[in-house]
Design a protein around this motif. Structure first.
Motif, mmCIF file in Angstrom:
data_model
loop_
_atom_site.group_PDB
_atom_site.id
_atom_site.type_symbol
_atom_site.label_atom_id
_atom_site.label_comp_id
_atom_site.label_asym_id
_atom_site.label_seq_id
_atom_site.Cartn_x
_atom_site.Cartn_y
_atom_site.Cartn_z
ATOM 1 N N SER A 54 -28.955 -31.736 -39.180
ATOM 2 C CA SER A 54 -28.319 -33.045 -38.923
ATOM 3 C C SER A 54 -29.168 -33.669 -40.023
ATOM 4 C CB SER A 54 -28.893 -33.472 -37.751
ATOM 5 O OG SER A 54 -27.840 -32.716 -36.792
ATOM 6 N N VAL A 55 -30.372 -33.795 -40.363
ATOM 7 C CA VAL A 55 -31.225 -34.530 -41.194
ATOM 8 C C VAL A 55 -30.433 -34.461 -42.569
ATOM 9 C CG1 VAL A 55 -33.290 -34.781 -42.252
ATOM 10 C CG2 VAL A 55 -33.060 -34.305 -39.805
ATOM 11 N N MET A 56 -30.202 -32.992 -43.027
ATOM 12 C CA MET A 56 -29.643 -32.976 -44.379
ATOM 13 C C MET A 56 -28.380 -33.541 -44.259
ATOM 14 S SD MET A 56 -31.721 -31.204 -46.056
ATOM 15 C CE MET A 56 -31.269 -30.285 -47.684
ATOM 16 N N HIS A 57 -27.508 -33.736 -43.459
ATOM 17 C CA HIS A 57 -26.324 -34.264 -43.399
ATOM 18 C C HIS A 57 -26.342 -35.760 -43.454
ATOM 19 C CE1 HIS A 57 -23.132 -31.769 -42.664
ATOM 20 N NE2 HIS A 57 -23.449 -30.820 -41.478
ATOM 21 N N TYR A 58 -27.680 -36.368 -43.322
ATOM 22 C CA TYR A 58 -27.859 -37.719 -43.885
ATOM 23 C C TYR A 58 -28.369 -37.682 -45.131
ATOM 24 C CZ TYR A 58 -30.025 -42.331 -43.597
ATOM 25 O OH TYR A 58 -30.544 -43.651 -43.760
ATOM 26 N N LEU A 59 -29.390 -37.001 -45.496
ATOM 27 C CA LEU A 59 -30.063 -37.261 -46.650
ATOM 28 C C LEU A 59 -29.108 -36.892 -47.801
ATOM 29 C CD1 LEU A 59 -33.437 -35.624 -45.775
ATOM 30 C CD2 LEU A 59 -32.794 -38.244 -46.137
ATOM 31 N N PRO A 109 -25.717 -36.533 -48.446
ATOM 32 C CA PRO A 109 -24.703 -37.500 -48.837
ATOM 33 C C PRO A 109 -25.191 -38.794 -49.564
ATOM 34 C CG PRO A 109 -24.087 -36.666 -46.533
ATOM 35 C CD PRO A 109 -25.571 -36.101 -46.981
ATOM 36 N N LYS A 110 -26.422 -39.246 -49.134
ATOM 37 C CA LYS A 110 -26.722 -40.372 -49.787
ATOM 38 C C LYS A 110 -27.052 -39.892 -51.214
ATOM 39 C CE LYS A 110 -29.773 -43.043 -46.460
ATOM 40 N NZ LYS A 110 -29.144 -44.320 -46.860
ATOM 41 N N ARG A 111 -27.166 -38.764 -51.571
ATOM 42 C CA ARG A 111 -27.389 -38.545 -53.065
ATOM 43 C C ARG A 111 -26.054 -37.862 -53.624
ATOM 44 N NH1 ARG A 111 -33.023 -34.794 -52.784
ATOM 45 N NH2 ARG A 111 -34.061 -36.429 -51.490
ATOM 46 N N GLN A 112 -25.051 -38.305 -52.898
ATOM 47 C CA GLN A 112 -23.722 -37.829 -53.353
ATOM 48 C C GLN A 112 -23.479 -36.165 -53.286
ATOM 49 O OE1 GLN A 112 -21.595 -40.169 -53.703
ATOM 50 N NE2 GLN A 112 -23.429 -41.404 -53.346
ATOM 51 N N ILE A 113 -24.206 -35.825 -52.366
ATOM 52 C CA ILE A 113 -24.184 -34.178 -52.131
ATOM 53 C C ILE A 113 -23.711 -33.942 -50.770
ATOM 54 C CG2 ILE A 113 -25.392 -31.970 -51.851
ATOM 55 C CD1 ILE A 113 -27.542 -33.476 -53.883
ATOM 56 N N LEU A 114 -22.489 -33.025 -50.863
ATOM 57 C CA LEU A 114 -21.834 -32.851 -49.628
ATOM 58 C C LEU A 114 -22.601 -31.534 -48.578
ATOM 59 C CD1 LEU A 114 -19.234 -33.030 -47.871
ATOM 60 C CD2 LEU A 114 -18.142 -31.370 -49.427
ATOM 61 N N SER A 115 -22.966 -31.911 -47.478
ATOM 62 C CA SER A 115 -23.420 -30.774 -46.761
ATOM 63 C C SER A 115 -22.588 -30.167 -45.761
ATOM 64 C CB SER A 115 -24.655 -31.560 -45.846
ATOM 65 O OG SER A 115 -24.202 -32.680 -45.094
ATOM 66 N N LEU A 116 -22.468 -28.898 -45.473
ATOM 67 C CA LEU A 116 -21.353 -28.272 -45.242
ATOM 68 C C LEU A 116 -21.773 -27.219 -43.882
ATOM 69 C CD1 LEU A 116 -19.937 -27.292 -48.598
ATOM 70 C CD2 LEU A 116 -18.976 -28.901 -47.200
ATOM 71 N N PHE A 140 -23.223 -31.995 -35.671
ATOM 72 C CA PHE A 140 -24.503 -32.204 -36.721
ATOM 73 C C PHE A 140 -24.139 -33.092 -37.657
ATOM 74 C CE2 PHE A 140 -22.978 -27.643 -36.080
ATOM 75 C CZ PHE A 140 -23.700 -27.154 -35.124
ATOM 76 N N ILE A 141 -23.016 -33.579 -37.649
ATOM 77 C CA ILE A 141 -22.794 -34.988 -38.908
ATOM 78 C C ILE A 141 -23.574 -36.113 -38.615
ATOM 79 C CG2 ILE A 141 -20.671 -33.723 -39.749
ATOM 80 C CD1 ILE A 141 -19.200 -35.381 -38.286
ATOM 81 N N MET A 142 -23.909 -36.919 -39.399
ATOM 82 C CA MET A 142 -24.382 -38.115 -38.936
ATOM 83 C C MET A 142 -23.650 -39.293 -39.566
ATOM 84 S SD MET A 142 -27.799 -36.919 -38.064
ATOM 85 C CE MET A 142 -27.915 -38.620 -37.610
ATOM 86 N N LEU A 143 -22.812 -39.082 -40.314
ATOM 87 C CA LEU A 143 -21.832 -40.181 -40.918
ATOM 88 C C LEU A 143 -20.460 -40.158 -40.340
ATOM 89 C CD1 LEU A 143 -22.909 -39.988 -44.638
ATOM 90 C CD2 LEU A 143 -24.292 -41.192 -42.793
ATOM 91 N N HIS A 144 -19.675 -41.161 -40.662
ATOM 92 C CA HIS A 144 -18.306 -40.780 -40.044
ATOM 93 C C HIS A 144 -17.551 -39.765 -40.796
ATOM 94 C CE1 HIS A 144 -14.048 -41.700 -39.070
ATOM 95 N NE2 HIS A 144 -14.522 -42.114 -37.880
ATOM 96 N N PRO A 145 -16.886 -38.839 -39.885
ATOM 97 C CA PRO A 145 -16.143 -37.399 -40.778
ATOM 98 C C PRO A 145 -15.492 -37.791 -41.745
ATOM 99 C CG PRO A 145 -15.776 -37.751 -38.293
ATOM 100 C CD PRO A 145 -16.520 -38.832 -38.587
ATOM 101 N N THR A 146 -14.942 -38.999 -41.996
ATOM 102 C CA THR A 146 -13.964 -39.283 -43.117
ATOM 103 C C THR A 146 -15.029 -39.324 -44.335
ATOM 104 O OG1 THR A 146 -14.144 -41.650 -42.433
ATOM 105 C CG2 THR A 146 -12.167 -40.514 -41.893
ATOM 106 N N LYS A 147 -16.087 -39.529 -44.243
ATOM 107 C CA LYS A 147 -16.964 -39.544 -45.378
ATOM 108 C C LYS A 147 -17.165 -38.069 -46.082
ATOM 109 C CE LYS A 147 -19.156 -43.865 -45.155
ATOM 110 N NZ LYS A 147 -19.519 -44.444 -43.992
#
Ligand SMILES: Nc1ncnc2c1ncn2[C@@H]1O[C@H](COP(=O)(O)OP(=O)(O)OP(=O)(O)O)[C@@H](O)[C@H]1O
Ligand SMILES: O=C([O-])CC(=O)C(=O)O
Ligand SMILES: [Ca+2]
Ligand SMILES: [Mn+2]
Length: 665
Positions: free
Chosen positions: A332-337, A339-346, A528-535
């Motif tokens: 979950s933490v990675m799902h926040y950190l 995307p902030k760096r334009q990296i997609l967590s999967l 586990f996602i932290m941002l809206h799914p569409t992001k």
């Protein structure tokens, strides 16, 4: 990092297999001297006392002991003494009570080893206590910490002190996770503050159930006090993410050797040099899972709480010992950190062919990410959590976490062979004498698991990074039995199914036939996602377009009828389908479009009976098939309603296409 398509199996792992086996010492018969017979067939032991003998048995080793005179760019100027002191201060700070504004007296080492007198003691504040005023017990005692112990040491700790720990026939550590044998998503809490208020996804459908900062601190204090009340705690300092530019330093403080070994296996293990320069962690987990939260506490609805505070970079676990909470909490933490760096967590598995072709395997729990990414003919990059950056893909973890219910040597040889010394085997049942595991036994739980370091898979790709994916495989275990075993997806369809995140498991497998239960979990990992799914969806679409990846939908569930009348698609068939995707041969197949879902299905796949490729053929009752198909389509439609008001990415056209890519009926 990535880009060098030609990976090779540089992760070969083997235990020293006794190459220099010299056999038994030769018995020599010496001539009698002075008429006395000397038993001197072997050189005498180099110790005068038993204690000395025991002290000879162990030599100083690298992992937790700083190395003197490090060379290179990080050549250290501080002494061993100073470094030890810094480590104690760092750990004392981690375990500090924030209400009493003081850290515990921490000391390194096992309290059971009485002879090891504490040399270095750190006090956050010196205590000058008067006997009359109240001083909590924890301020009078030492908190011993066991720092980055090796698997062997952790085995000993577990077996000595944790009931339910046993060595299995193949050398794995069998353990029990207690009352909880799976994650507790309803007990997850996330601190809602000025930053997360705007950044995170809240409300209906979101996994982020709010709590306030104060309540977090109450639970944090509860966890820290509990941990400090113990004889000893385990501290792991490790990494997440194999991408060197986006590596995260994590510290896990826990009460059980089981938890420490689990994270040792699941996170990336630092080299002694990396450990020496570890410094302050980026994120800390306090796992006080044996101790419940207080249900009178605001926001608490059970005695379990998994609390995430992004501002403090901390997570607190109370009331569950299921180790997967730590793994998925960090995810979950990675799902926040990221995307902030334009990296997609999967939430996906990932492997790579000999020619450097990378495939991602998305899917909810139990759909086959671990099973299908562990493929003897391909290099394993990881089984569950990845990042997709400008450089390619990287595994977040250093280990795999395989389901082992009904595990068989024949069908899943690599996973089977990975269950050996060092592997944590959760909640399995074994023969009390031979310690042979019965993988079909669900007496403790159906969610039996094995956690092992990734290098236990012979063709793991170390470092676990690879180039941009060529194929994106969406796995659904459709217990309704109406989705085709494989379909080729357009980009819009890929996005539609990615956002839907469908699978259908069977409610109860114990008695009789039960209705399959559809689950929709956005991005195949809504928990586990932290941002809206569409992001995440927008990032995936952009990356797939840019790198020309093809999307596929693979049903690893039922065929020939729903659960109860049909059967789960045979794993060897699914593997053949996956092989055809990897090789590129499926791209060139002939396709026809299905009704309702509008999926492109191939008419032939090598090694798979053609009649099963079209699900309708496998159902005896065609009316039942049509009714079930429409029922599932309806469930998809209902679920997608929440997303119809959202834009995906910058392109309004894509949003429209995605909406049109769902079932039409
Ligand atoms: N046709 C099939 N394809 C894939 N897996 C199958 C198939 N038939 C049976 N299985 C079984 O389904 C299970 C898939 O579990 P797996 O561990 O791969 O799930 P996962 O997607 O990695 O889930 P999690 O995220 O919980 O780890 C395995 O036990 C596997 O043996
Ligand atoms: O986290 C767990 O317990 C197991 C897992 O991988 C998942 O559920 O996706
Ligand atoms: Ca898995
Ligand atoms: Mn998973």
């Amino acid at each position: 990092m990535a880009g060098n398509g030609s990976g090779h199996a540089n992760g070969e792992f083997s235990f020293g297999n006794g190459t220099a086996r010299n056999g038994l010492a030769k018995i020599q018969t010496h001539k009698k001297q002075n008429g006395i017979c000397h038993d001197d067939s072997a050189p005498p032991v180099k110790a005068q006392t038993i204690d000395e003998l025991h002290s000879l048995q162990k030599k100083k080793s690298a992992p937790t002991t700083p190395i003197k005179g490090t060379q290179g760019a990080f050549a250290s100027t501080i002494s061993d003494e100073e470094r030890q002191k810094q480590q104690l201060q760092s750990i004392s700070a981690s375990l500090a009570s924030l209400t009493r504004e003081t850290g515990p007296k921490v000391v390194k080492g096992d309290p059971a080893r009485k002879s090891e007198t504490p040399k270095h003691v750190a006090h956050a504040h010196e205590h000058h206590f008067t006997p009359t005023i109240s001083v909590s017990d924890s301020s009078l005692k030492f908190t011993h910490f066991l720092y980055n112990l090796s698997p062997a040491e952790l085995y000993e700790q577990a077996i000595k002190y944790e009931k339910g720990s046993f060595i299995t026939e193949t050398g794995a550590l069998a353990t029990l996770s207690g009352a909880k044998t799976g994650r507790s998503p309803r007990d997850k809490r996330v601190v809602r503050d000025e930053t997360t208020e705007d950044d995170l996804w809240w409300g209906k459908g979101s996994p982020n159930i709010e709590m306030d900062e104060h309540t977090f601190m109450v639970n944090r204090e509860r966890a820290v006090d509990y941990l400090n009340s113990l004889d000893k705690v385990f501290v792991n300092d490790q990494f997440l993410n194999w991408d060197p530019e986006n590596k995260i330093k994590v510290r896990i403080v826990s009460a059980r050797a089981y938890h420490s070994l689990f994270m040792h296996n699941m996170c990336i293990r630092p080299t002694p040099e990396e450990l020496e320069n570890f410094g302050t962690p980026d994120f800390t987990i306090y796992n006080a899972g044996q101790f419940p939260c207080n249900r009178y506490t605001h926001y608490m609805t059970s005695s379990t709480s998994i609390d995430l505070n992004l501002a403090r970079r901390e997570m607190v676990i109370l009331g569950t010992q299921y180790a997967g909470e730590m793994k998925k909490g960090l995810f979950s933490v990675m799902h926040y950190l990221m995307p902030k760096r334009q990296i997609l967590s999967l939430h996906s598995g990932c492997n790579m062919g000999k020619d450097g072709d990378v495939a991602l395997f998305f899917g909810l729990s139990g759909t086959g990410k671990t099973t299908l990414s562990t493929d003897h003919n391909r290099f394993l990059i990881g089984d569950d959590e990845h990042c997709w950056s400008e450089n390619g893909v990287s595994n977040i973890e250093g280990g795999c976490y395989a389901k082992c219910i009904d595990l068989s040597r024949e069908k899943e040889p690599d996973i089977w062979n990975a269950i050996k010394f060092g592997t944590v085997l959760e909640n399995v049942v074994f023969d009390e004498h031979t310690r042979e595991v019965d993988y079909s036994d669900k007496s403790v739980t159906e969610n039996t698991r094995a956690a092992y370091p990734i290098e236990y898979i012979p063709n793991a790709k170390i470092p676990c990074v690879g180039p941009h994916p060529k194929n994106v495989i969406l796995l659904a275990c459709d217990a309704f039995g109406v989705l085709p075993p494989v379909s080729k997806l357009s980009l819009a369809q890929t996005m539609y199914h990615f956002i839907s995140g469908y699978t259908a498991l069977v409610a109860g497998t114990e008695e009789g036939v039960k209705e399959p239960q559809a689950t929709f979990s956005a991005c195949f990992g809504a928990a586990f996602i932290m941002l809206h799914p569409t992001k995440y969806a927008a990032m995936l679409a952009e990356k797939m377009m840019k790198h020309g990846a093809t999307g596929w939908l693979v049903n690893t569930g039922w065929s020939g009828g729903s659960y109860g009348s049909g059967n789960r698609i045979k794993l060897p068939y699914t593997r053949k389908i996956i092989d055809a995707i990897h090789s590129g041969s499926l791209l060139d197949a002939n396709y026809k479009k299905t009704k309702v879902f509008g999926l492109e299905i191939p008419t032939e796949v090598e090694g798979v009976p053609s009649e099963i490729l079209e699900p309708m053929n496998t159902w005896a009752d065609k009316n039942a098939y049509n009714a079930t198909l429409l029922k599932l389509a309806g469930l998809f439609k209902n679920n997608f309603e929440t997303f119809t008001n959202y834009k995906i990415g910058k392109d309004g056209k894509l949003t429209e296409e995605i909406l049109a890519a769902g079932p039409i009926f």
